[in-house]
Design a protein around this motif. Sequence first.
Motif, PDB file in Angstrom:
ATOM      1  N   PHE A  92      -7.602   3.359   7.848  1.00 53.31           N
ATOM      2  CA  PHE A  92      -6.590   2.725   8.686  1.00 53.31           C
ATOM      3  C   PHE A  92      -5.546   1.933   7.906  1.00 53.31           C
ATOM      4  O   PHE A  92      -4.549   1.524   8.488  1.00 53.31           O
ATOM      5  N   GLY A  93      -5.763   1.717   6.627  1.00 55.91           N
ATOM      6  CA  GLY A  93      -4.819   0.903   5.858  1.00 55.91           C
ATOM      7  C   GLY A  93      -3.710   1.727   5.245  1.00 55.91           C
ATOM      8  O   GLY A  93      -3.593   1.816   4.020  1.00 55.91           O
ATOM      9  N   PHE A  94      -2.857   2.314   6.092  1.00 46.83           N
ATOM     10  CA  PHE A  94      -1.808   3.193   5.586  1.00 46.83           C
ATOM     11  C   PHE A  94      -0.710   2.411   4.860  1.00 46.83           C
ATOM     12  O   PHE A  94       0.033   2.971   4.062  1.00 46.83           O
ATOM     13  N   HIS A  95      -0.567   1.112   5.174  1.00 45.51           N
ATOM     14  CA  HIS A  95       0.474   0.311   4.547  1.00 45.51           C
ATOM     15  C   HIS A  95       0.035  -0.265   3.208  1.00 45.51           C
ATOM     16  O   HIS A  95       0.848  -0.848   2.493  1.00 45.51           O
ATOM     17  N   ILE A  96      -1.240  -0.103   2.853  1.00 49.91           N
ATOM     18  CA  ILE A  96      -1.751  -0.620   1.582  1.00 49.91           C
ATOM     19  C   ILE A  96      -1.505   0.416   0.487  1.00 49.91           C
ATOM     20  O   ILE A  96      -1.840   1.590   0.654  1.00 49.91           O
ATOM     21  N   PRO A  97      -0.912   0.013  -0.642  1.00 47.12           N
ATOM     22  CA  PRO A  97      -0.679   0.986  -1.735  1.00 47.12           C
ATOM     23  C   PRO A  97      -1.979   1.642  -2.178  1.00 47.12           C
ATOM     24  O   PRO A  97      -3.035   1.001  -2.215  1.00 47.12           O
TER      25      PRO A  97
END
Length: 360
Positions: free
Chosen positions: A267-272
């Motif tokens: 779910f962490g698509f915004h995390i590099p």
Amino acid sequence: MPHPNNTIFRPSVLTLTGIPGLESVQFWIGIPFCVMYIIALLGNSLLLVVIKVERSLHEPMYLFLAMLGATDIALSTCILPKMLGIFWFHLPTIYFDACLLQMWLIHTFQCIESGILFAMAMDRYVAICDPLRHASVFTQRLLTQIAVGVTLRAALFVAPCLILIKCRLRLYWTTVVLHSYCEHMAIVKLAAEDIRVNKIYGLFVAFSILGLDIIFITLSYIRIFITVFRLPQKEARLKAFNTCVAHICVFLEFYLLAFFSFFTHRFGFHIPSYIHILLSNLYLLVPPLLNAIVYGVKTKQIRDQVSKILYCNYSLFFYLFTFVSNSLSIKKTRSNYRTEGRGGTSGSQEEKKMQKRQRD
């Protein structure tokens, strides 16, 4: 059956990229990872030796700790050699079946470690809340059953992940795995087919093993704290808290890193991606390192036995060094005596020859 363009049918070889975005510094990242692995390997091996040699440590808590140490060694060994091959020797390729095997071993050992931590929490719960029954509850037979049950639970729950990939997913967009080891979702995301079943089963395994374990561990420690606060003596409360501190530290660092890595991958698509992969690597390398340090420092019995072994080894080394040094010095002295003796004999012979010449 025809397959879409630009897809690969059941690739035989995959390529692990390492840490995407940090390829230029991967060589240097491998150095602290290697140091962590060596310390974890030596520390956990020392714990295993101490627990095996010292009969007073053949108790449930220390036997569970030995199981945890063996699992930590196996888990870190599954990941680091190949990772260093990528970072240091530019060997990114891996056979597809070997990648699946590595994935199964990594996730199996993760689940085994979670089960052992749960068993350790139950051991502390009985030891503190019902100490009179502890010896009769945690028998040698029960410990064996727990070890077998935890291992079978992990192996059987993780095996369908491997089977679903091998049997359901045939077409892949690419063979490049954006990771430093073979992680379940990293492989599944390569597929050009419907992967909902794989995702759902992965969530099921995570929540049915890690999720349930952490719930029961939390409940057991709530009950432990309630019991500890009711103890009349302050010394007894401090002793009980000191016993639990090492376990709580290990539980927190294992499950916090585990769930952060698990949720950011889904779910962490915004995390590099490099942050996620770095944390995933730390999740597999830090617990084996910390487990040996935390239990070695906080557990007095283990600390005393380690000190005794190190002192004995130091004394033996000092004795051997002294013995060898004395032997060499004696040998050198004898050699000097022989040389002086030979020199004296040859000198007397020369003097006799000179006296004879003078007479003549």
